[in-house]
Design a protein around this motif. Structure first.
Motif, PDB file in Angstrom:
ATOM      1  N   LEU A  66      -4.721  11.244  28.515  1.00 18.24           N
ATOM      2  CA  LEU A  66      -5.406  10.655  27.378  1.00 18.24           C
ATOM      3  C   LEU A  66      -4.396  10.442  26.254  1.00 18.24           C
ATOM      4  CD1 LEU A  66      -8.342  10.047  26.356  1.00 18.24           C
ATOM      5  CD2 LEU A  66      -8.312  12.329  25.375  1.00 18.24           C
ATOM      6  N   ASP A  67      -4.398   9.273  25.646  1.00 15.97           N
ATOM      7  CA  ASP A  67      -3.577   9.038  24.459  1.00 15.97           C
ATOM      8  C   ASP A  67      -4.405   9.493  23.258  1.00 15.97           C
ATOM      9  OD1 ASP A  67      -2.043   8.220  22.336  1.00 15.97           O
ATOM     10  OD2 ASP A  67      -1.831   6.155  23.014  1.00 15.97           O
ATOM     11  N   GLU A  68      -4.251  10.758  22.883  1.00 18.67           N
ATOM     12  CA  GLU A  68      -5.090  11.365  21.854  1.00 18.67           C
ATOM     13  C   GLU A  68      -4.955  10.701  20.486  1.00 18.67           C
ATOM     14  OE1 GLU A  68      -5.625  15.719  22.036  1.00 18.67           O
ATOM     15  OE2 GLU A  68      -4.191  15.632  23.702  1.00 18.67           O
ATOM     16  N   ASP A  69      -3.890   9.955  20.277  1.00 15.78           N
ATOM     17  CA  ASP A  69      -3.704   9.270  18.995  1.00 15.78           C
ATOM     18  C   ASP A  69      -4.648   8.078  18.832  1.00 15.78           C
ATOM     19  OD1 ASP A  69      -1.723  10.982  18.084  1.00 15.78           O
ATOM     20  OD2 ASP A  69      -0.129   9.817  19.030  1.00 15.78           O
ATOM     21  N   LYS A  70      -5.384   7.735  19.856  1.00 14.06           N
ATOM     22  CA  LYS A  70      -6.275   6.568  19.794  1.00 14.06           C
ATOM     23  C   LYS A  70      -7.708   6.937  19.412  1.00 14.06           C
ATOM     24  CE  LYS A  70      -3.742   3.594  22.916  1.00 14.06           C
ATOM     25  NZ  LYS A  70      -3.834   2.673  24.027  1.00 14.06           N
ATOM     26  N   TYR A  71      -7.924   8.186  18.972  1.00 11.60           N
ATOM     27  CA  TYR A  71      -9.272   8.659  18.699  1.00 11.60           C
ATOM     28  C   TYR A  71      -9.345   9.355  17.351  1.00 11.60           C
ATOM     29  CZ  TYR A  71      -9.292   7.621  23.573  1.00 11.60           C
ATOM     30  OH  TYR A  71      -9.151   6.954  24.746  1.00 11.60           O
ATOM     31  N   ALA A  72     -10.502   9.215  16.726  1.00  8.78           N
ATOM     32  CA  ALA A  72     -10.761   9.922  15.461  1.00  8.78           C
ATOM     33  C   ALA A  72     -12.182  10.454  15.483  1.00  8.78           C
ATOM     34  CB  ALA A  72     -10.564   9.000  14.268  1.00  8.78           C
ATOM     35  N   PHE A  73     -12.337  11.670  15.052  1.00  8.79           N
ATOM     36  CA  PHE A  73     -13.653  12.264  14.879  1.00  8.79           C
ATOM     37  C   PHE A  73     -13.956  12.279  13.395  1.00  8.79           C
ATOM     38  CE2 PHE A  73     -12.114  14.177  18.862  1.00  8.79           C
ATOM     39  CZ  PHE A  73     -13.098  13.675  19.697  1.00  8.79           C
ATOM     40  N   VAL A  74     -15.161  11.856  13.046  1.00 11.43           N
ATOM     41  CA  VAL A  74     -15.527  11.679  11.641  1.00 11.43           C
ATOM     42  C   VAL A  74     -16.866  12.347  11.356  1.00 11.43           C
ATOM     43  CG1 VAL A  74     -15.921  10.006   9.799  1.00 11.43           C
ATOM     44  CG2 VAL A  74     -14.286   9.484  11.621  1.00 11.43           C
ATOM     45  N   VAL A  91     -10.411  17.379  22.376  1.00 13.94           N
ATOM     46  CA  VAL A  91      -9.317  16.439  22.091  1.00 13.94           C
ATOM     47  C   VAL A  91      -8.572  16.946  20.839  1.00 13.94           C
ATOM     48  CG1 VAL A  91      -8.696  14.015  21.775  1.00 13.94           C
ATOM     49  CG2 VAL A  91     -10.804  14.585  22.960  1.00 13.94           C
ATOM     50  N   PRO A  92      -7.703  17.948  21.018  1.00 17.39           N
ATOM     51  CA  PRO A  92      -7.114  18.635  19.866  1.00 17.39           C
ATOM     52  C   PRO A  92      -6.198  17.796  18.980  1.00 17.39           C
ATOM     53  CG  PRO A  92      -6.212  19.484  21.935  1.00 17.39           C
ATOM     54  CD  PRO A  92      -7.311  18.540  22.284  1.00 17.39           C
ATOM     55  N   ASN A  93      -5.625  16.738  19.499  1.00 10.74           N
ATOM     56  CA  ASN A  93      -4.697  15.949  18.689  1.00 10.74           C
ATOM     57  C   ASN A  93      -5.314  14.689  18.095  1.00 10.74           C
ATOM     58  OD1 ASN A  93      -2.360  17.647  18.959  1.00 10.74           O
ATOM     59  ND2 ASN A  93      -2.294  17.012  21.083  1.00 10.74           N
ATOM     60  N   ALA A  94      -6.620  14.526  18.232  1.00  7.20           N
ATOM     61  CA  ALA A  94      -7.286  13.368  17.625  1.00  7.20           C
ATOM     62  C   ALA A  94      -7.204  13.487  16.113  1.00  7.20           C
ATOM     63  CB  ALA A  94      -8.748  13.317  18.072  1.00  7.20           C
ATOM     64  N   LYS A  95      -7.235  12.361  15.448  1.00 10.24           N
ATOM     65  CA  LYS A  95      -7.247  12.351  13.983  1.00 10.24           C
ATOM     66  C   LYS A  95      -8.646  12.710  13.505  1.00 10.24           C
ATOM     67  CE  LYS A  95      -3.050  10.893  13.570  1.00 10.24           C
ATOM     68  NZ  LYS A  95      -2.029  11.896  13.525  1.00 10.24           N
ATOM     69  N   ILE A  96      -8.716  13.191  12.282  1.00 10.65           N
ATOM     70  CA  ILE A  96      -9.992  13.562  11.682  1.00 10.65           C
ATOM     71  C   ILE A  96     -10.170  12.750  10.407  1.00 10.65           C
ATOM     72  CG2 ILE A  96     -11.397  15.442  10.736  1.00 10.65           C
ATOM     73  CD1 ILE A  96     -10.616  15.793  13.713  1.00 10.65           C
ATOM     74  N   GLY A  97     -11.326  12.128  10.270  1.00 11.26           N
ATOM     75  CA  GLY A  97     -11.703  11.455   9.031  1.00 11.26           C
ATOM     76  C   GLY A  97     -12.886  12.200   8.442  1.00 11.26           C
ATOM     77  N   HIS A  98     -13.255  11.851   7.227  1.00 10.48           N
ATOM     78  CA  HIS A  98     -14.412  12.491   6.586  1.00 10.48           C
ATOM     79  C   HIS A  98     -15.177  11.464   5.771  1.00 10.48           C
ATOM     80  CE1 HIS A  98     -11.741  15.975   7.271  1.00 10.48           C
ATOM     81  NE2 HIS A  98     -12.883  16.605   7.470  1.00 10.48           N
ATOM     82  N   ILE A  99     -16.495  11.551   5.846  1.00 13.54           N
ATOM     83  CA  ILE A  99     -17.352  10.709   5.016  1.00 13.54           C
ATOM     84  C   ILE A  99     -18.342  11.621   4.295  1.00 13.54           C
ATOM     85  CG2 ILE A  99     -19.074   8.875   4.945  1.00 13.54           C
ATOM     86  CD1 ILE A  99     -17.811   7.710   7.471  1.00 13.54           C
TER      87      ILE A  99
END
Length: 181
Positions: A66-74, A91-99
């Motif tokens: 998995l290319d973990e850089d292609k995912y974000a959890f928000v 998916v420990p290396n996914a990016k995290i966003g916040h709303i």
């Protein structure tokens, strides 16, 4: 657009404990994490893997990762934060966003008090919100993401009402919803 309910005995079991008024805070948080992991597993079942070569103790081999850089959890603040630990376990290396948002009592319009997203708009964004009641917050968050240029969006909820599912389906027919109940 689909609403996918994970109809599984383990999820039903964990939801029953989660809903029990005797369940303590620590166990409640652990159950949210575990259910979020199951939801993430389902929400990502069709993602693409990239070819790579690794070296095992015996030899080199071609495999897929998995290319973990292609995912974000928000997570939608604050409630969506409870699901975050479960999805980043998967998916420990996914990016995290916040709303962060609330509804203005006079205008009934959403007020965004915090919005922080990864710069890459091409990534898959999975919004987490444990309770999809009327669908208002989820719809507003997804609209904001789309207005910002994100196009590959999915929604994960622990529980949802038919009204909330319908609202998201009508406003965002391109967004799949993954829910435990």
């Amino acid at each position: 657009m689909k609403a996918i309910e994970l109809d599984h005995p383990l999820i039903e079991h964990k939801l029953s404990i989660l809903r029990d008024k005797k369940t303590g805070t620590k166990e409640f948080r652990e159950l949210i994490k575990e259910i979020a992991m199951f939801l993430c597993y389902e929400a990502m079942k069709d993602v693409k893997l990239v070819k790579t070569t690794i070296e095992t103790p015996i030899k080199k081999m071609n495999t897929h990762k998995l290319d973990e850089d292609k995912y974000a959890f928000v997570p939608i603040l604050r409630a969506g934060m409870g699901m975050l630990e479960g999805v980043i376990t998967v998916v420990p290396n996914a990016k995290i966003g916040h709303i962060g948002m609330y509804r203005d009592e006079e205008t009934c319009l959403p007020v965004f008090y915090y919005y922080k997203m990864p710069a890459d708009k091409e990534r898959m964004v999975i919004v987490t919100d444990p309770m999809l009641a009327t669908g208002g917050s989820a719809c507003d968050a997804i609209t904001r993401l789309k207005n910002d240029g994100y196009t590959n969006i999915r929604l994960m909820c622990l529980v949802a009402s038919p009204l909330g599912v319908k609202a998201v389906q009508e406003m965002h027919p391109d967004v799949d919803i993954y829910l435990a109940s």
